[in-house]
Enzyme design. Sequence first.
Site, mmCIF file in Angstrom:
data_model
loop_
_atom_site.group_PDB
_atom_site.id
_atom_site.type_symbol
_atom_site.label_atom_id
_atom_site.label_comp_id
_atom_site.label_asym_id
_atom_site.label_seq_id
_atom_site.Cartn_x
_atom_site.Cartn_y
_atom_site.Cartn_z
ATOM 1 N N ILE A 202 0.865 -1.194 0.000
ATOM 2 C CA ILE A 202 0.000 0.000 0.000
ATOM 3 C C ILE A 202 0.894 1.234 0.000
ATOM 4 C CG2 ILE A 202 -1.743 1.342 1.267
ATOM 5 C CD1 ILE A 202 -2.916 -1.246 0.260
ATOM 6 N N HIS A 203 0.744 2.103 -1.025
ATOM 7 C CA HIS A 203 1.570 3.312 -1.030
ATOM 8 C C HIS A 203 0.932 4.513 -1.733
ATOM 9 C CE1 HIS A 203 2.460 2.152 -5.185
ATOM 10 N NE2 HIS A 203 2.859 3.389 -5.357
ATOM 11 N N ARG A 204 -0.168 4.302 -2.470
ATOM 12 C CA ARG A 204 -0.758 5.387 -3.256
ATOM 13 C C ARG A 204 -1.271 6.509 -2.354
ATOM 14 N NH1 ARG A 204 -0.623 5.643 -9.080
ATOM 15 N NH2 ARG A 204 -0.194 3.529 -9.765
ATOM 16 N N THR A 236 4.505 5.224 3.458
ATOM 17 C CA THR A 236 3.352 4.656 4.155
ATOM 18 C C THR A 236 3.628 4.542 5.645
ATOM 19 O OG1 THR A 236 2.848 3.381 2.158
ATOM 20 C CG2 THR A 236 1.733 2.725 4.185
ATOM 21 N N ASP A 277 -2.329 -1.472 -3.914
ATOM 22 C CA ASP A 277 -2.857 -0.324 -4.650
ATOM 23 C C ASP A 277 -1.877 0.107 -5.741
ATOM 24 O OD1 ASP A 277 -0.867 0.929 -3.199
ATOM 25 O OD2 ASP A 277 -2.206 2.252 -2.068
#
Length: 352
Positions: A202-204, A236, A277
């Site tokens: 997850i990083h968006r 994140t 993501d």
Amino acid sequence: MKILTVLGARPQFIKAAPLSRVLREDHQELIVHTGQHYDANMSDIFFEELNIPKPDYLLNVGSGSHGKQTGEMLAKIEEIVLDEKPDYLLVYGDTNSTLAGSLVASKLHVPVIHIEAGLRSFNKKMPEEINRIMTDHVSEFLFCPTDTAVQNLKNENITHNVFNIGDVMYDAVLYNKELAAEKSSILSENGLSEKGYHLITIHRAENTDDVGNMKNILEAFSKIEDVKVWPIHPRTKHKLEGYGLSLSDVPNLKVIEPVGYLDMLTLEANAKKIITDSGGVQKEAYFMKVPCVTVREQTEWVETLEEDANILVGTDVKQLLDAVSKEVHPSYKEVFGDGKAAEKIVSLIDNR
């Protein structure tokens, strides 16, 4: 020809590896690394593992607001272009590095080559969507990974020098998959078994910049009983700390530092499912024939949605849990080319 390649983020290093190998057989390539991803685990290791030539220019721009980061890149890349006078400037994907490189080149009348052109999520709140649209509209060569990308450009009246050559990331996966299986020890190091865990990335910004979204994501993760492995992106991690959200509250979650490309391929290939993501990870899941759950409302990789190879869930807790538990058996059609995109790109540039 002298080609100036501008890159700065993990997915771009992966795409550059197969193309640089072919380009350098007959042409001069100079690499500009903007430093958008500057952490050693997000940058240096990829150059080493993928055998990408060391950058000729390292700009060390680092993190910052979109305006600050892109502005610094513009000024520094402009100096290099004026000094080197390349025949072409080549960019990948949809990052701020991509936008900065393409804007500099277009204003200095250097033809732009855009690898991974034509992708659209149709969500202009995503900074990546703005970057890819603007880059496509100033590019001389537009190399698309799919028929859908070609049609997206046609819908925007871009038809000159547009080619579907397949996906260079598929080139990279085919080239490195066996090497990863041979060299990576990431599973044994973390006590993981084949198909015995879910892989998370997850990083968006649409997720990490929204505390409500991150709370929902962590709530869903806490209800997934299976082992979960999360190579956490530095950004994140920083955001979660700022929100006061603790990953220690999520049972059966193994949080590890960002990993290199070979370790990531190994984690992807052996996962039960991938929850992400990331656009690049969605594709790599497809290449590895591993079901994917995407924590976004849209995806530019619409081909992966066929037959539930990839399921969009946004940040709705119930949808995410249902998608993770759903049993799927996709056929994984050959929609991303034949693994020879790099050769096709160089051949088309030569012929033109």
